[in-house]
Design an enzyme around this catalytic site. Structure first.
Site, short mmCIF file in Angstrom:
data_model
loop_
_atom_site.label_atom_id
_atom_site.label_comp_id
_atom_site.label_asym_id
_atom_site.label_seq_id
_atom_site.Cartn_x
_atom_site.Cartn_y
_atom_site.Cartn_z
N SER A 109 28.84 -39.69 -124.98
CA SER A 109 29.94 -38.73 -125.14
C SER A 109 31.24 -39.43 -125.51
O SER A 109 32.01 -38.94 -126.33
CB SER A 109 30.13 -37.93 -123.85
OG SER A 109 29.00 -37.15 -123.58
N HIS B 258 21.60 -35.99 -124.82
CA HIS B 258 21.46 -35.18 -123.61
C HIS B 258 20.48 -34.03 -123.85
O HIS B 258 19.61 -33.76 -123.02
CB HIS B 258 22.81 -34.53 -123.22
CG HIS B 258 23.87 -35.47 -122.79
ND1 HIS B 258 25.14 -35.43 -123.33
CD2 HIS B 258 23.89 -36.45 -121.85
CE1 HIS B 258 25.88 -36.35 -122.74
NE2 HIS B 258 25.16 -36.98 -121.84
N LYS C 298 36.99 -39.38 -113.55
CA LYS C 298 37.03 -39.26 -115.01
C LYS C 298 38.11 -38.28 -115.43
O LYS C 298 38.46 -37.37 -114.70
CB LYS C 298 35.67 -38.81 -115.55
CG LYS C 298 34.58 -39.85 -115.39
CD LYS C 298 33.31 -39.43 -116.11
CE LYS C 298 32.27 -40.52 -116.01
NZ LYS C 298 31.05 -40.17 -116.76
#
Length: 159
Positions: A129, A18, A42
């Site tokens: 992630s 990122h 999420k």
């Protein structure tokens, strides 16, 4: 005219992949807004404020990068901040189909905001992630995959 780009994501947590995309975008655009999207589907490890704080710390050397959050449609946020472009990182071909659908919908909703894809550096092409959190959960080595501040935050979460 100021060129503004939005780099959206859940950033739970921000990874070196990122950060690479954000750094590269910051050299092209006058202002880069890294927006933590609050995705209700999420179940994040870090709350929005924690994610924003980590992103702010790791981007503090980039004066044209601002951190924000938003709940809702990305295109609405992009209009609100007068963005010219949305930047999306692609790791592999498998990312493209999903990203193309999102881009097509955003284009349908507002054809004045372009979506630009940046290909991840090869060293981060496997990185997500989710993978980082899984490795950190079992005390695996994540050094070099996330900034130091994130590594420490993950260690605290999984103690």
């Amino acid at each position: 005219m100021t060129k503004i780009a939005v780099v959206p994501g859940s950033f739970d947590p921000i990874t070196m992949g990122h950060l690479d995309i954000i750094k590269r975008a910051s050299t092209i655009f006058d202002e880069v807004k890294v927006v933590v999207m609050n995705n209700s589907s999420k179940n994040p490890l870090f709350n929005v404020e924690e994610r924003m704080e980590m992103i702010a710390k790791v981007t503090e050397s980039m004066p044209n990068v601002k951190v924000d959050s938003f709940s809702g449609l990305l295109i609405d946020y992009s209009v609100e901040v007068r963005a010219n472009a949305i930047i999306r990182g692609l790791r592999a071909v498998s990312d493209f189909e999903y990203e193309m659908q999102i881009t097509s919908m955003n284009r349908f909703l507002n054809e004045n905001i372009e979506t630009l894809f940046m290909i991840s550096n090869n060293q981060y092409s496997f990185l997500s992630s989710s993978i980082v959190k899984e490795v950190a959960k079992y005390q695996g080595n994540i050094n070099g995959l996330v900034p130091d501040v994130v590594e420490k935050a993950l260690q605290l979460k999984f103690q």
